[in-house]
Design a protein around this motif. Sequence first.
Motif, PDB file in Angstrom:
ATOM      1  N   ARG A  96      42.163  -7.589 -19.699  1.00 12.86           N
ATOM      2  CA  ARG A  96      41.636  -7.216 -19.132  1.00 12.86           C
ATOM      3  C   ARG A  96      42.158  -5.456 -19.235  1.00 12.86           C
ATOM      4  NH1 ARG A  96      42.115  -8.810 -12.600  1.00 12.86           N
ATOM      5  NH2 ARG A  96      43.964  -8.820 -13.389  1.00 12.86           N
ATOM      6  N   LEU A  97      41.080  -4.475 -18.830  1.00  7.31           N
ATOM      7  CA  LEU A  97      42.112  -2.997 -19.000  1.00  7.31           C
ATOM      8  C   LEU A  97      42.771  -2.924 -18.406  1.00  7.31           C
ATOM      9  CD1 LEU A  97      37.991  -1.130 -19.860  1.00  7.31           C
ATOM     10  CD2 LEU A  97      39.509  -2.575 -21.768  1.00  7.31           C
ATOM     11  N   TYR A  98      43.843  -2.024 -18.701  1.00  4.68           N
ATOM     12  CA  TYR A  98      44.912  -1.163 -18.078  1.00  4.68           C
ATOM     13  C   TYR A  98      45.185   0.186 -17.948  1.00  4.68           C
ATOM     14  CZ  TYR A  98      46.087  -6.328 -17.258  1.00  4.68           C
ATOM     15  OH  TYR A  98      45.647  -7.470 -16.073  1.00  4.68           O
ATOM     16  N   ALA A  99      45.819   0.758 -17.500  1.00  6.75           N
ATOM     17  CA  ALA A  99      46.539   2.130 -17.955  1.00  6.75           C
ATOM     18  C   ALA A  99      47.428   2.727 -16.497  1.00  6.75           C
ATOM     19  CB  ALA A  99      45.328   3.286 -17.884  1.00  6.75           C
ATOM     20  N   SER A 100      48.379   3.170 -16.546  1.00  2.00           N
ATOM     21  CA  SER A 100      49.649   3.819 -15.741  1.00  2.00           C
ATOM     22  C   SER A 100      49.000   4.278 -14.867  1.00  2.00           C
ATOM     23  CB  SER A 100      50.755   4.272 -16.905  1.00  2.00           C
ATOM     24  OG  SER A 100      50.190   5.706 -17.116  1.00  2.00           O
ATOM     25  N   LEU A 146      51.389  -5.162 -28.157  1.00  2.00           N
ATOM     26  CA  LEU A 146      52.672  -5.175 -27.857  1.00  2.00           C
ATOM     27  C   LEU A 146      53.340  -2.819 -27.374  1.00  2.00           C
ATOM     28  CD1 LEU A 146      56.020  -8.035 -28.752  1.00  2.00           C
ATOM     29  CD2 LEU A 146      53.971  -7.470 -27.096  1.00  2.00           C
ATOM     30  N   VAL A 147      53.097  -2.828 -28.864  1.00  2.00           N
ATOM     31  CA  VAL A 147      53.411  -1.524 -28.905  1.00  2.00           C
ATOM     32  C   VAL A 147      51.495  -0.558 -28.117  1.00  2.00           C
ATOM     33  CG1 VAL A 147      52.877   1.120 -31.054  1.00  2.00           C
ATOM     34  CG2 VAL A 147      54.274  -1.539 -31.290  1.00  2.00           C
ATOM     35  N   ILE A 163      43.719   4.098 -21.343  1.00  2.00           N
ATOM     36  CA  ILE A 163      42.749   3.111 -21.590  1.00  2.00           C
ATOM     37  C   ILE A 163      43.427   2.047 -22.453  1.00  2.00           C
ATOM     38  CG2 ILE A 163      41.868   2.030 -19.986  1.00  2.00           C
ATOM     39  CD1 ILE A 163      41.026   4.568 -18.474  1.00  2.00           C
ATOM     40  N   GLY A 164      43.742   0.569 -22.452  1.00  2.00           N
ATOM     41  CA  GLY A 164      43.252  -0.436 -23.464  1.00  2.00           C
ATOM     42  C   GLY A 164      43.168  -1.260 -22.890  1.00  2.00           C
ATOM     43  N   SER A 165      43.271  -2.486 -23.864  1.00  2.00           N
ATOM     44  CA  SER A 165      43.199  -4.053 -23.518  1.00  2.00           C
ATOM     45  C   SER A 165      44.252  -4.581 -23.339  1.00  2.00           C
ATOM     46  CB  SER A 165      41.484  -4.247 -24.007  1.00  2.00           C
ATOM     47  OG  SER A 165      41.684  -5.280 -24.939  1.00  2.00           O
ATOM     48  N   LEU A 166      44.280  -5.302 -22.575  1.00  2.00           N
ATOM     49  CA  LEU A 166      45.849  -6.220 -23.133  1.00  2.00           C
ATOM     50  C   LEU A 166      45.806  -7.678 -22.276  1.00  2.00           C
ATOM     51  CD1 LEU A 166      48.957  -4.226 -21.388  1.00  2.00           C
ATOM     52  CD2 LEU A 166      48.346  -4.493 -23.947  1.00  2.00           C
ATOM     53  N   PRO A 167      45.726  -9.299 -22.870  1.00  2.00           N
ATOM     54  CA  PRO A 167      45.734 -10.549 -22.510  1.00  2.00           C
ATOM     55  C   PRO A 167      46.752 -10.843 -21.521  1.00  2.00           C
ATOM     56  CG  PRO A 167      47.317 -10.096 -24.716  1.00  2.00           C
ATOM     57  CD  PRO A 167      46.514  -8.711 -24.385  1.00  2.00           C
ATOM     58  N   ASP A 168      46.903 -11.076 -20.489  1.00  2.00           N
ATOM     59  CA  ASP A 168      47.522 -11.041 -19.703  1.00  2.00           C
ATOM     60  C   ASP A 168      48.941 -11.584 -19.328  1.00  2.00           C
ATOM     61  OD1 ASP A 168      47.044 -14.232 -20.137  1.00  2.00           O
ATOM     62  OD2 ASP A 168      45.002 -14.416 -18.179  1.00  2.00           O
ATOM     63  N   PHE A 169      49.189 -12.715 -20.617  1.00  2.00           N
ATOM     64  CA  PHE A 169      50.561 -13.222 -20.980  1.00  2.00           C
ATOM     65  C   PHE A 169      51.183 -11.676 -21.500  1.00  2.00           C
ATOM     66  CE2 PHE A 169      48.518 -13.881 -24.773  1.00  2.00           C
ATOM     67  CZ  PHE A 169      48.955 -12.953 -25.879  1.00  2.00           C
ATOM     68  N   ILE A 170      50.844 -10.305 -21.887  1.00  2.00           N
ATOM     69  CA  ILE A 170      51.227  -9.117 -22.154  1.00  2.00           C
ATOM     70  C   ILE A 170      51.567  -8.607 -20.558  1.00  2.00           C
ATOM     71  CG2 ILE A 170      51.624  -7.445 -23.578  1.00  2.00           C
ATOM     72  CD1 ILE A 170      50.470  -8.711 -25.276  1.00  2.00           C
ATOM     73  N   ALA A 171      50.224  -8.403 -19.976  1.00  2.00           N
ATOM     74  CA  ALA A 171      50.344  -7.219 -18.898  1.00  2.00           C
ATOM     75  C   ALA A 171      50.378  -7.774 -17.748  1.00  2.00           C
ATOM     76  CB  ALA A 171      48.723  -7.333 -18.641  1.00  2.00           C
ATOM     77  N   ASP A 172      50.747  -9.234 -17.552  1.00  2.00           N
ATOM     78  CA  ASP A 172      51.045  -9.604 -15.579  1.00  2.00           C
ATOM     79  C   ASP A 172      52.661  -9.534 -15.720  1.00  2.00           C
ATOM     80  OD1 ASP A 172      48.744 -11.225 -15.587  1.00  2.00           O
ATOM     81  OD2 ASP A 172      49.653 -13.188 -15.855  1.00  2.00           O
ATOM     82  N   ALA A 173      53.533  -9.146 -16.174  1.00  2.00           N
ATOM     83  CA  ALA A 173      55.075  -8.548 -15.646  1.00  2.00           C
ATOM     84  C   ALA A 173      54.813  -7.105 -15.545  1.00  2.00           C
ATOM     85  CB  ALA A 173      55.955  -9.233 -17.062  1.00  2.00           C
ATOM     86  N   PRO A 174      54.096  -5.807 -16.369  1.00  2.00           N
ATOM     87  CA  PRO A 174      54.208  -4.868 -16.337  1.00  2.00           C
ATOM     88  C   PRO A 174      53.564  -4.651 -15.004  1.00  2.00           C
ATOM     89  CG  PRO A 174      53.273  -5.070 -18.647  1.00  2.00           C
ATOM     90  CD  PRO A 174      54.118  -6.351 -17.900  1.00  2.00           C
TER      91      PRO A 174
END
Length: 296
Positions: free
Chosen positions: A165-169, A225-226, A237-248
């Motif tokens: 999915r897509l994420y941003a701070s 990771l970068v 905004i960028g896309s990340l897999p859940d195993f990278i995005a879930d913790a943050p």
Amino acid sequence: MDRLSVMRAFCRIVERESFARAAEDLGVSPALLSREVKLLEDSLGCTLLSRTTRSMSLTGHGRLYYSEAQRVLAEIAALEDSVRAGAATPRGPLRINVPHSFGTTALSPLLPRFMAEFPEIALDLSFEDRVVDMIEGGYDLSIRIRPWLPDSNLTARAIAPVRQRLYASPAYLERHGTPETPDDLTGHAQISFQLSEDADSWTLTGPEGAARVPLRPKLRLGSSLVLRDLLIAGQGIGSLPDFIADAPEAEGLLQCVLPGHELARRHVYAVTANRLGADAKTLAFVEFLRAALRRE
């Protein structure tokens, strides 16, 4: 002439003291055995069996050949038994190629448990985001994360789904606004992953169906990771897999953008060179990872 086959046939003839009985045991004709022994003798330049219409006996060369053939066949049998035992028991070196981001975020915490469960397996892990030639690299197993894998001589097992999915701070979204539709993404700073199957667009699936968003990224990166770290730093905004995005995301460092939309669902694939390449140690790792990711 198949030397090993003829050697076994010769030993059976000697042990059964008869071409006919040996042929019956081996499921071939006596004439074929006679022809093979003649070819063997011709290749060695000596007579191994003295034959008359009523009897058969070993010559001196024949006794030597029989003795050494028994030793060679016994060593081959022991070698095959050893290989079979190794293939049936999870032990020995296991060379694995893993995507760097998956290896450091998802696999690394699981390694102590795997090593405790399978102490006789010696892991050799290589971390590389680009797809490698696993045969040329000498790998027993390659972990790949893709929506699908192209047809090849490799054998792939899907062991876990991956949501993308897509994420941003939160800080970025507070400054620039939160997109409400896929079309809104064109006005935002985009960060893309160089190694994506489609690095020039995001195809999002939501309640209204699929929408393709062309990318004009301010940054293109070869490391997920970068990319994660830059998103946390509020760079776009960028896309990340859940195993990278879930913790943050759980820590409030990232926020899902357009939570009702997903990119193409990926899978964690365990890839071996062929069906026979999946020996006991390889299958032990694959099944361990499948069960662990199901629990996580």
